[in-house]
Design a protein around this motif. Sequence first.
Motif, PDB file in Angstrom:
ATOM      1  N   ALA A  30      -7.323  -1.256 -11.081  1.00  0.00           N
ATOM      2  CA  ALA A  30      -6.291  -0.454 -10.419  1.00  0.00           C
ATOM      3  C   ALA A  30      -6.582   1.048 -10.391  1.00  0.00           C
ATOM      4  O   ALA A  30      -6.446   1.673  -9.331  1.00  0.00           O
ATOM      5  CB  ALA A  30      -4.928  -0.727 -11.067  1.00  0.00           C
ATOM      6  N   GLN A  40      -8.809   4.595  -2.616  1.00  0.00           N
ATOM      7  CA  GLN A  40      -7.872   4.617  -1.498  1.00  0.00           C
ATOM      8  C   GLN A  40      -7.451   6.031  -1.123  1.00  0.00           C
ATOM      9  O   GLN A  40      -7.115   6.297   0.039  1.00  0.00           O
ATOM     10  CB  GLN A  40      -6.643   3.765  -1.836  1.00  0.00           C
ATOM     11  CG  GLN A  40      -6.923   2.274  -1.948  1.00  0.00           C
ATOM     12  CD  GLN A  40      -7.463   1.687  -0.658  1.00  0.00           C
ATOM     13  OE1 GLN A  40      -7.027   2.034   0.430  1.00  0.00           O
ATOM     14  NE2 GLN A  40      -8.437   0.790  -0.774  1.00  0.00           N
ATOM     15  N   LEU A  62      -2.650  -3.156  -7.170  1.00  0.00           N
ATOM     16  CA  LEU A  62      -1.610  -2.216  -6.765  1.00  0.00           C
ATOM     17  C   LEU A  62      -1.161  -2.477  -5.332  1.00  0.00           C
ATOM     18  O   LEU A  62       0.030  -2.370  -5.029  1.00  0.00           O
ATOM     19  CB  LEU A  62      -2.135  -0.783  -6.877  1.00  0.00           C
ATOM     20  CG  LEU A  62      -2.230  -0.179  -8.281  1.00  0.00           C
ATOM     21  CD1 LEU A  62      -2.975   1.143  -8.221  1.00  0.00           C
ATOM     22  CD2 LEU A  62      -0.843   0.030  -8.863  1.00  0.00           C
ATOM     23  N   SER A  63      -2.082  -2.789  -4.436  1.00  0.00           N
ATOM     24  CA  SER A  63      -1.732  -2.878  -3.015  1.00  0.00           C
ATOM     25  C   SER A  63      -2.453  -4.038  -2.337  1.00  0.00           C
ATOM     26  O   SER A  63      -3.041  -3.888  -1.276  1.00  0.00           O
ATOM     27  CB  SER A  63      -2.077  -1.566  -2.307  1.00  0.00           C
ATOM     28  OG  SER A  63      -3.422  -1.210  -2.519  1.00  0.00           O
ATOM     29  N   ASP A 115       0.826  -1.200   0.000  1.00  0.00           N
ATOM     30  CA  ASP A 115       0.000   0.000   0.000  1.00  0.00           C
ATOM     31  C   ASP A 115       0.865   1.256   0.000  1.00  0.00           C
ATOM     32  O   ASP A 115       0.466   2.289  -0.556  1.00  0.00           O
ATOM     33  CB  ASP A 115      -0.929   0.000   1.216  1.00  0.00           C
ATOM     34  CG  ASP A 115      -2.127   0.907   1.024  1.00  0.00           C
ATOM     35  OD1 ASP A 115      -2.684   0.926  -0.086  1.00  0.00           O
ATOM     36  OD2 ASP A 115      -2.508   1.601   1.974  1.00  0.00           O
ATOM     37  N   ARG A 149       1.735   1.928  -3.470  1.00  0.00           N
ATOM     38  CA  ARG A 149       0.611   2.568  -4.149  1.00  0.00           C
ATOM     39  C   ARG A 149       0.554   4.055  -3.817  1.00  0.00           C
ATOM     40  O   ARG A 149       0.335   4.893  -4.690  1.00  0.00           O
ATOM     41  CB  ARG A 149      -0.681   1.857  -3.723  1.00  0.00           C
ATOM     42  CG  ARG A 149      -1.937   2.284  -4.482  1.00  0.00           C
ATOM     43  CD  ARG A 149      -2.700   3.378  -3.779  1.00  0.00           C
ATOM     44  NE  ARG A 149      -2.894   3.105  -2.377  1.00  0.00           N
ATOM     45  CZ  ARG A 149      -3.291   4.009  -1.500  1.00  0.00           C
ATOM     46  NH1 ARG A 149      -3.529   5.252  -1.878  1.00  0.00           N
ATOM     47  NH2 ARG A 149      -3.426   3.696  -0.207  1.00  0.00           N
ATOM     48  N   SER A 150       0.785   4.400  -2.554  1.00  0.00           N
ATOM     49  CA  SER A 150       0.785   5.804  -2.155  1.00  0.00           C
ATOM     50  C   SER A 150       1.883   6.592  -2.858  1.00  0.00           C
ATOM     51  O   SER A 150       1.749   7.795  -3.067  1.00  0.00           O
ATOM     52  CB  SER A 150       0.955   5.926  -0.638  1.00  0.00           C
ATOM     53  OG  SER A 150      -0.136   5.343   0.044  1.00  0.00           O
ATOM     54  N   ALA A 190      -7.230   2.885  -6.804  1.00  0.00           N
ATOM     55  CA  ALA A 190      -6.338   3.928  -6.299  1.00  0.00           C
ATOM     56  C   ALA A 190      -7.103   5.203  -5.962  1.00  0.00           C
ATOM     57  O   ALA A 190      -6.782   5.902  -4.999  1.00  0.00           O
ATOM     58  CB  ALA A 190      -5.243   4.218  -7.325  1.00  0.00           C
TER      59      ALA A 190
END
Length: 471
Positions: A434, A441, A424-425, A121, A124-125, A438
């Motif tokens: 994805a 999130q 992604l996470s 994660d 991803r961030s 995202a």
Amino acid sequence: MPSKMSSGKTPSDCPIRNPQASDAEAFISQFAEPGVLLAAWCETELPVRGEEHEGMKAAEVKSALAENDAKPQVVRALATAAVPSQFLVGRTYDPFTKTFSTIKKPAAAFEDPRVYMGQLDLYRSCGVIDDRFEPALYPEDDPYPLPRMAFVGIHIRKQATDRKYKGQPKRIITATAVIPSRKAGETWRMLGWSNIHPHWEHYTRAKSNFHASNYPLHTQEGQGEMQRWAQAGEDVRTALQDLSDELDGLPYALMIDGHASRRVWPGLHNNKQGLSPDLDDPRLWLPGSGLPASWKPVSIIRMNCAQAEMPRLVSVIEKLKNGTTKPLKTSSDLYYPEDRPEGHPWFLFTEPRNYGKKRHGQWKTRWRADPGKASKNADERKENELNSPWYSMTTREITPMYTRDGYEREALAVAAARLSHQALSWSDRTRYPAPLHAALQMDLGHPQFRRSEPKDPESLEILREARGGDA
């Protein structure tokens, strides 16, 4: 980590500044270098009720604990410095024994899923688009070929109703664009956007600007529900208009949750297909209504993960290469209805993690499960069916709509499935592809989310399904 960080109150369209923000910037400056992306790996613990809360009402205790929670305050301080962060709980509290216990390091790294998932994660961030996506979307000899194109995910939700404000709550909108390189083997990009900071930027920068600002306050002009959803549609159209500068002529497909945004664009409803826009409806008919053709998406991929509305997989018929067919009870593949009506959806099924050889849930409910019998004599033992895996297959509906000539609906549906598979996470598939995942999130990680998340059952169900069934 400090137990509390105080923050000042500023207008919702301005970043929040607090005393710790300057400390965070000073610390980060020790490591900042041109071309280096910094990320913070943090340890925290949840605040618990103590002696200082004696005599307080439950609501007062809840408010006091929220004010003492360091995580949202540290997230904001780091976001102000444009540093993405990831938190792990290092100490837990047992309310029965009233004791704390430190989470210990496991013997093997792969036995620590918290750290593994947290690291994914954090990537991803950081807006990392790794090299899995190139072969996933553009493999050699692909039977579902796609041109080089971007995929954009739009997440929309309504804030919780608050009696302190008149009129309707504001809508929260976040968006993500996954942009491939012009040629294979080059770097992909991931951009982010929000209606709090309406500019397309690198995902990390967009996420930081979003988290460093307050959610917008509820409108106080007395505008109604329909006007707020109409404004959300206008905001999305502005985002798509500005995106054209970033894409530089590259086509894109738009991904939305049709269940969560059904009040925004009536043209995406099943019962509106083939009809003309309603001139008395203030909402945009489609996300790109009014934009030049070159700025509109080549297809709008409507996702639906609401399991109450999805068909349950009982069996599927799979055609083999030799022309014969084979019935399957479970599958993780992509399927379409056998009669394939015009504009039909595709369904992506997924086997749950606890899938085993026995499928008691296929034949009975838990009410009819045999509790079994324990015995020292092996011949007298009976299986306890309640201990066996009980599960249901999860389903995603993928419906490419208003697809432009030259683009195959089937290829776009396959691309959406592949973007869900290449999480992604997460170690498995995500409910959303994805780009949409995202965008979701970004909202879930906002420091104010738990105080502003929707409270109505319908919206909570949408978020629960989007998270993969988590509460």
